[in-house]
Design a protein around this motif. Structure first.
Motif, PDB file in Angstrom:
ATOM      1  N   GLY A   1      15.074 -12.185 -18.296  1.00  0.00           N
ATOM      2  CA  GLY A   1      14.793 -12.131 -19.732  1.00  0.00           C
ATOM      3  C   GLY A   1      13.489 -12.802 -20.127  1.00  0.00           C
ATOM      4  O   GLY A   1      13.332 -13.207 -21.285  1.00  0.00           O
ATOM      5  N   TRP A   2      12.557 -12.925 -19.201  1.00  0.00           N
ATOM      6  CA  TRP A   2      11.280 -13.579 -19.514  1.00  0.00           C
ATOM      7  C   TRP A   2      10.352 -12.691 -20.326  1.00  0.00           C
ATOM      8  O   TRP A   2       9.538 -13.194 -21.108  1.00  0.00           O
ATOM      9  N   PHE A   3      10.452 -11.387 -20.139  1.00  0.00           N
ATOM     10  CA  PHE A   3       9.548 -10.458 -20.800  1.00  0.00           C
ATOM     11  C   PHE A   3      10.357  -9.356 -21.487  1.00  0.00           C
ATOM     12  O   PHE A   3      11.512  -9.110 -21.129  1.00  0.00           O
ATOM     13  N   PRO A   4       9.770  -8.680 -22.452  1.00  0.00           N
ATOM     14  CA  PRO A   4      10.470  -7.575 -23.111  1.00  0.00           C
ATOM     15  C   PRO A   4      10.676  -6.400 -22.164  1.00  0.00           C
ATOM     16  O   PRO A   4       9.945  -6.234 -21.189  1.00  0.00           O
ATOM     17  N   VAL A   5      11.679  -5.582 -22.462  1.00  0.00           N
ATOM     18  CA  VAL A   5      12.034  -4.468 -21.581  1.00  0.00           C
ATOM     19  C   VAL A   5      10.974  -3.375 -21.605  1.00  0.00           C
ATOM     20  O   VAL A   5      10.719  -2.723 -20.600  1.00  0.00           O
ATOM     21  N   GLY A   6      10.340  -3.160 -22.723  1.00  0.00           N
ATOM     22  CA  GLY A   6       9.349  -2.093 -22.798  1.00  0.00           C
ATOM     23  C   GLY A   6       8.597  -2.107 -24.104  1.00  0.00           C
ATOM     24  O   GLY A   6       8.611  -3.090 -24.856  1.00  0.00           O
ATOM     25  N   LEU A   7       7.905  -0.994 -24.363  1.00  0.00           N
ATOM     26  CA  LEU A   7       7.080  -0.783 -25.551  1.00  0.00           C
ATOM     27  C   LEU A   7       5.821  -1.653 -25.500  1.00  0.00           C
ATOM     28  O   LEU A   7       5.673  -2.532 -24.653  1.00  0.00           O
ATOM     29  N   GLY A   8       4.916  -1.395 -26.454  1.00  0.00           N
ATOM     30  CA  GLY A   8       3.668  -2.148 -26.506  1.00  0.00           C
ATOM     31  C   GLY A   8       3.710  -3.284 -27.493  1.00  0.00           C
ATOM     32  O   GLY A   8       2.891  -4.213 -27.431  1.00  0.00           O
TER      33      GLY A   8
ATOM     34  N   ALA B   1       0.829  -1.212   0.000  1.00  0.00           N
ATOM     35  CA  ALA B   1       0.000   0.000   0.000  1.00  0.00           C
ATOM     36  C   ALA B   1       0.858   1.255   0.000  1.00  0.00           C
ATOM     37  O   ALA B   1       0.428   2.308  -0.486  1.00  0.00           O
ATOM     38  N   SER B   2       2.055   1.159   0.548  1.00  0.00           N
ATOM     39  CA  SER B   2       2.962   2.317   0.602  1.00  0.00           C
ATOM     40  C   SER B   2       4.051   2.237  -0.464  1.00  0.00           C
ATOM     41  O   SER B   2       5.017   3.012  -0.408  1.00  0.00           O
ATOM     42  N   THR B   3       3.916   1.318  -1.410  1.00  0.00           N
ATOM     43  CA  THR B   3       4.929   1.151  -2.444  1.00  0.00           C
ATOM     44  C   THR B   3       4.555   1.964  -3.670  1.00  0.00           C
ATOM     45  O   THR B   3       3.473   1.767  -4.243  1.00  0.00           O
ATOM     46  N   PRO B   4       5.410   2.888  -4.134  1.00  0.00           N
ATOM     47  CA  PRO B   4       5.097   3.651  -5.349  1.00  0.00           C
ATOM     48  C   PRO B   4       5.034   2.737  -6.569  1.00  0.00           C
ATOM     49  O   PRO B   4       5.832   1.794  -6.700  1.00  0.00           O
ATOM     50  N   ALA B   5       4.112   3.022  -7.463  1.00  0.00           N
ATOM     51  CA  ALA B   5       3.932   2.171  -8.639  1.00  0.00           C
ATOM     52  C   ALA B   5       5.166   2.193  -9.537  1.00  0.00           C
ATOM     53  O   ALA B   5       5.557   1.164 -10.097  1.00  0.00           O
ATOM     54  N   PHE B   6       5.792   3.363  -9.668  1.00  0.00           N
ATOM     55  CA  PHE B   6       6.956   3.438 -10.562  1.00  0.00           C
ATOM     56  C   PHE B   6       8.134   2.639 -10.004  1.00  0.00           C
ATOM     57  O   PHE B   6       8.883   2.006 -10.758  1.00  0.00           O
ATOM     58  N   TRP B   7       8.280   2.622  -8.645  1.00  0.00           N
ATOM     59  CA  TRP B   7       9.380   1.851  -8.045  1.00  0.00           C
ATOM     60  C   TRP B   7       9.148   0.363  -8.239  1.00  0.00           C
ATOM     61  O   TRP B   7      10.076  -0.388  -8.571  1.00  0.00           O
ATOM     62  N   LEU B   8       7.927  -0.084  -8.030  1.00  0.00           N
ATOM     63  CA  LEU B   8       7.615  -1.493  -8.230  1.00  0.00           C
ATOM     64  C   LEU B   8       7.787  -1.877  -9.693  1.00  0.00           C
ATOM     65  O   LEU B   8       8.277  -2.972 -10.009  1.00  0.00           O
ATOM     66  N   GLY B   9       7.387  -0.970 -10.605  1.00  0.00           N
ATOM     67  CA  GLY B   9       7.573  -1.249 -12.024  1.00  0.00           C
ATOM     68  C   GLY B   9       9.032  -1.399 -12.388  1.00  0.00           C
ATOM     69  O   GLY B   9       9.407  -2.297 -13.153  1.00  0.00           O
ATOM     70  N   LEU B  10       9.881  -0.525 -11.850  1.00  0.00           N
ATOM     71  CA  LEU B  10      11.319  -0.634 -12.111  1.00  0.00           C
ATOM     72  C   LEU B  10      11.880  -1.936 -11.544  1.00  0.00           C
ATOM     73  O   LEU B  10      12.747  -2.576 -12.166  1.00  0.00           O
ATOM     74  N   LEU B  11      11.399  -2.341 -10.361  1.00  0.00           N
ATOM     75  CA  LEU B  11      11.866  -3.580  -9.750  1.00  0.00           C
ATOM     76  C   LEU B  11      11.479  -4.791 -10.608  1.00  0.00           C
ATOM     77  O   LEU B  11      12.315  -5.672 -10.877  1.00  0.00           O
ATOM     78  N   LEU B  12      10.218  -4.845 -11.038  1.00  0.00           N
ATOM     79  CA  LEU B  12       9.777  -5.947 -11.889  1.00  0.00           C
ATOM     80  C   LEU B  12      10.507  -5.936 -13.225  1.00  0.00           C
ATOM     81  O   LEU B  12      10.846  -6.999 -13.770  1.00  0.00           O
ATOM     82  N   LEU B  13      10.745  -4.744 -13.755  1.00  0.00           N
ATOM     83  CA  LEU B  13      11.462  -4.634 -15.026  1.00  0.00           C
ATOM     84  C   LEU B  13      12.890  -5.158 -14.898  1.00  0.00           C
ATOM     85  O   LEU B  13      13.380  -5.897 -15.761  1.00  0.00           O
ATOM     86  N   MET B  14      13.543  -4.816 -13.800  1.00  0.00           N
ATOM     87  CA  MET B  14      14.925  -5.249 -13.594  1.00  0.00           C
ATOM     88  C   MET B  14      15.001  -6.765 -13.404  1.00  0.00           C
ATOM     89  O   MET B  14      15.908  -7.426 -13.948  1.00  0.00           O
ATOM     90  N   ILE B  15      14.046  -7.343 -12.659  1.00  0.00           N
ATOM     91  CA  ILE B  15      14.110  -8.771 -12.349  1.00  0.00           C
ATOM     92  C   ILE B  15      13.679  -9.624 -13.543  1.00  0.00           C
ATOM     93  O   ILE B  15      14.414 -10.513 -13.997  1.00  0.00           O
ATOM     94  N   PHE B  16      12.469  -9.352 -14.046  1.00  0.00           N
ATOM     95  CA  PHE B  16      11.877 -10.255 -15.036  1.00  0.00           C
ATOM     96  C   PHE B  16      12.256  -9.932 -16.480  1.00  0.00           C
ATOM     97  O   PHE B  16      12.167 -10.815 -17.346  1.00  0.00           O
ATOM     98  N   ALA B  17      12.674  -8.705 -16.748  1.00  0.00           N
ATOM     99  CA  ALA B  17      13.046  -8.355 -18.116  1.00  0.00           C
ATOM    100  C   ALA B  17      14.553  -8.320 -18.325  1.00  0.00           C
ATOM    101  O   ALA B  17      15.056  -8.816 -19.337  1.00  0.00           O
ATOM    102  N   VAL B  18      15.288  -7.749 -17.354  1.00  0.00           N
ATOM    103  CA  VAL B  18      16.734  -7.593 -17.524  1.00  0.00           C
ATOM    104  C   VAL B  18      17.480  -8.838 -17.047  1.00  0.00           C
ATOM    105  O   VAL B  18      18.291  -9.417 -17.785  1.00  0.00           O
ATOM    106  N   TRP B  19      17.219  -9.279 -15.803  1.00  0.00           N
ATOM    107  CA  TRP B  19      17.966 -10.408 -15.251  1.00  0.00           C
ATOM    108  C   TRP B  19      17.506 -11.740 -15.838  1.00  0.00           C
ATOM    109  O   TRP B  19      18.328 -12.531 -16.310  1.00  0.00           O
TER     110      TRP B  19
END
Length: 329
Positions: free
Chosen positions: A167-174, A147-165
């Motif tokens: 590689g399960w998902f694309p880094v960005g774009l639609g 509830a106290s977690t900013p959406a942009f911080w959580l998005g960056l965390l998920l992006l770093m884990i699942f996209a960068v480290w």
């Protein structure tokens, strides 16, 4: 009943008209006092090569040389005729830009809204039924943390884990970069949608779960539920007969009232993942001084939130007959 419903809808229509006028006026005044120069933002990197005469011509072309009051009257008159103006960034009618971008945002917000509502409601029910157990404490810990977690911080965390480290998902774009529009498959769109939707869903679960838990705990501690327990009703049957209807109204209201938070969260998520939705267009319009597009998005987002609240009110009247008998509110 039909007469009361028509009176209710008429009252809501008057409120919507007054709301849109107030938002239009306030938004125009805020944009007018913005430190961003629309002409400078429009010219961009070519500002050094643009002469004062050319800047004056650009301002005249977009009507920026007129007094603020005159510009507001011209813009509002065109708006009443269905013309929202032309975007300075995309060189397209504002309604076309909003229509194209909203399709992407609608998919993102729709998936996130459903997931957060369903998972949050189930989590709240489980926590209340298992009150004071380790399951209840785990769900509450999860909710209070996120509830106290900013959406942009959580998005960056998920992006770093699942996209960068991983590689399960694309880094960005639609959609995949460098692929023609005709060659983009539904699977490609879904893969690019998962991380932004997961970001919004995870954050949105907390409010629904905590609110549902507290309401159900109050219901389970009431006298008529104690009487039902004395008759031998327990578990799911007890919840289905005595708990569901009592917590459905608050859950529905909170879920539809979350449209504003959902839209605000989508703006941040779309920026983090470079997702081509309405939120990213709003940020671009604000930073680059695209007044027609920014005002159009503001009005559209207000209409979007108002629609969510209206649907909640209508569902209230459908679920609870006492509200129908109370008349217009």
């Amino acid at each position: 009943m039909i007469r009361k419903l028509l009176a209710f809808l008429g009252f809501k229509a008057v409120r919507l008209a007054s709301l849109m006028f107030a938002i239009s006026l306030i938004s125009f005044m805020l944009v007018q006092n913005s430190p961003i120069d629309p002409v400078q933002a429009y010219v961009g990197a070519d500002a050094v090569r643009v002469s004062p005469e050319q800047r004056a011509q650009i301002a005249a072309y977009w009507g920026l040389e007129k007094p603020p009051l005159e510009r507001f009257v011209i813009w509002s008159s065109a708006l009443l005729q269905g013309d929202m103006g032309t975007s300075m960034i995309y060189r397209q009618p504002v309604e076309e830009v909003i229509g194209e971008r909203f399709l992407n945002s609608a998919a993102l917000m729709g998936v996130s809204w459903l997931l957060s509502g369903i998972i949050g409601f189930i989590a709240g029910v489980v926590a209340a039924m298992k009150k004071d157990t380790w399951i209840d404490r785990c769900i509450q810990w999860y909710c209070y943390t996120l509830a106290s977690t900013p959406a942009f911080w959580l998005g960056l965390l998920l992006l770093m884990i699942f996209a960068v480290w991983l590689g399960w998902f694309p880094v960005g774009l639609g959609v995949p970069a460098g692929v023609l529009a005709d060659e983009v498959t539904m699977a490609d769109r879904i893969r690019h949608l998962i991380l932004p939707a997961l970001t919004l869903s995870v954050v949105g679960i907390s409010n629904i779960a905590l609110h549902t838990r507290q309401k159900l705990v109050d219901v389970l501690e009431s006298d008529y539920v104690l009487f039902a327990r004395a008759r031998g009703e327990t578990g799911f049957r007890l919840f289905w007969r005595h708990g569901l209807r009592n917590i459905a109204l608050p859950a529905v209201s909170l879920q539809f009232a979350s449209f504003s938070e959902l839209f605000g969260g989508a703006v941040l998520a779309e920026q983090v993942f470079s997702y081509p939705g309405l939120g990213q267009a709003a940020v671009d319009a604000g930073l680059r001084g695209d007044v027609p597009l920014l005002l159009g998005i503001v009005l559209f987002s207000a209409l979007f939130v108002f629609t969510g609240n209206l649907i909640a009110d209508l569902l209230y009247r459908f679920i609870d007959p006492r509200i129908r008998k109370a008349g217009v509110r």
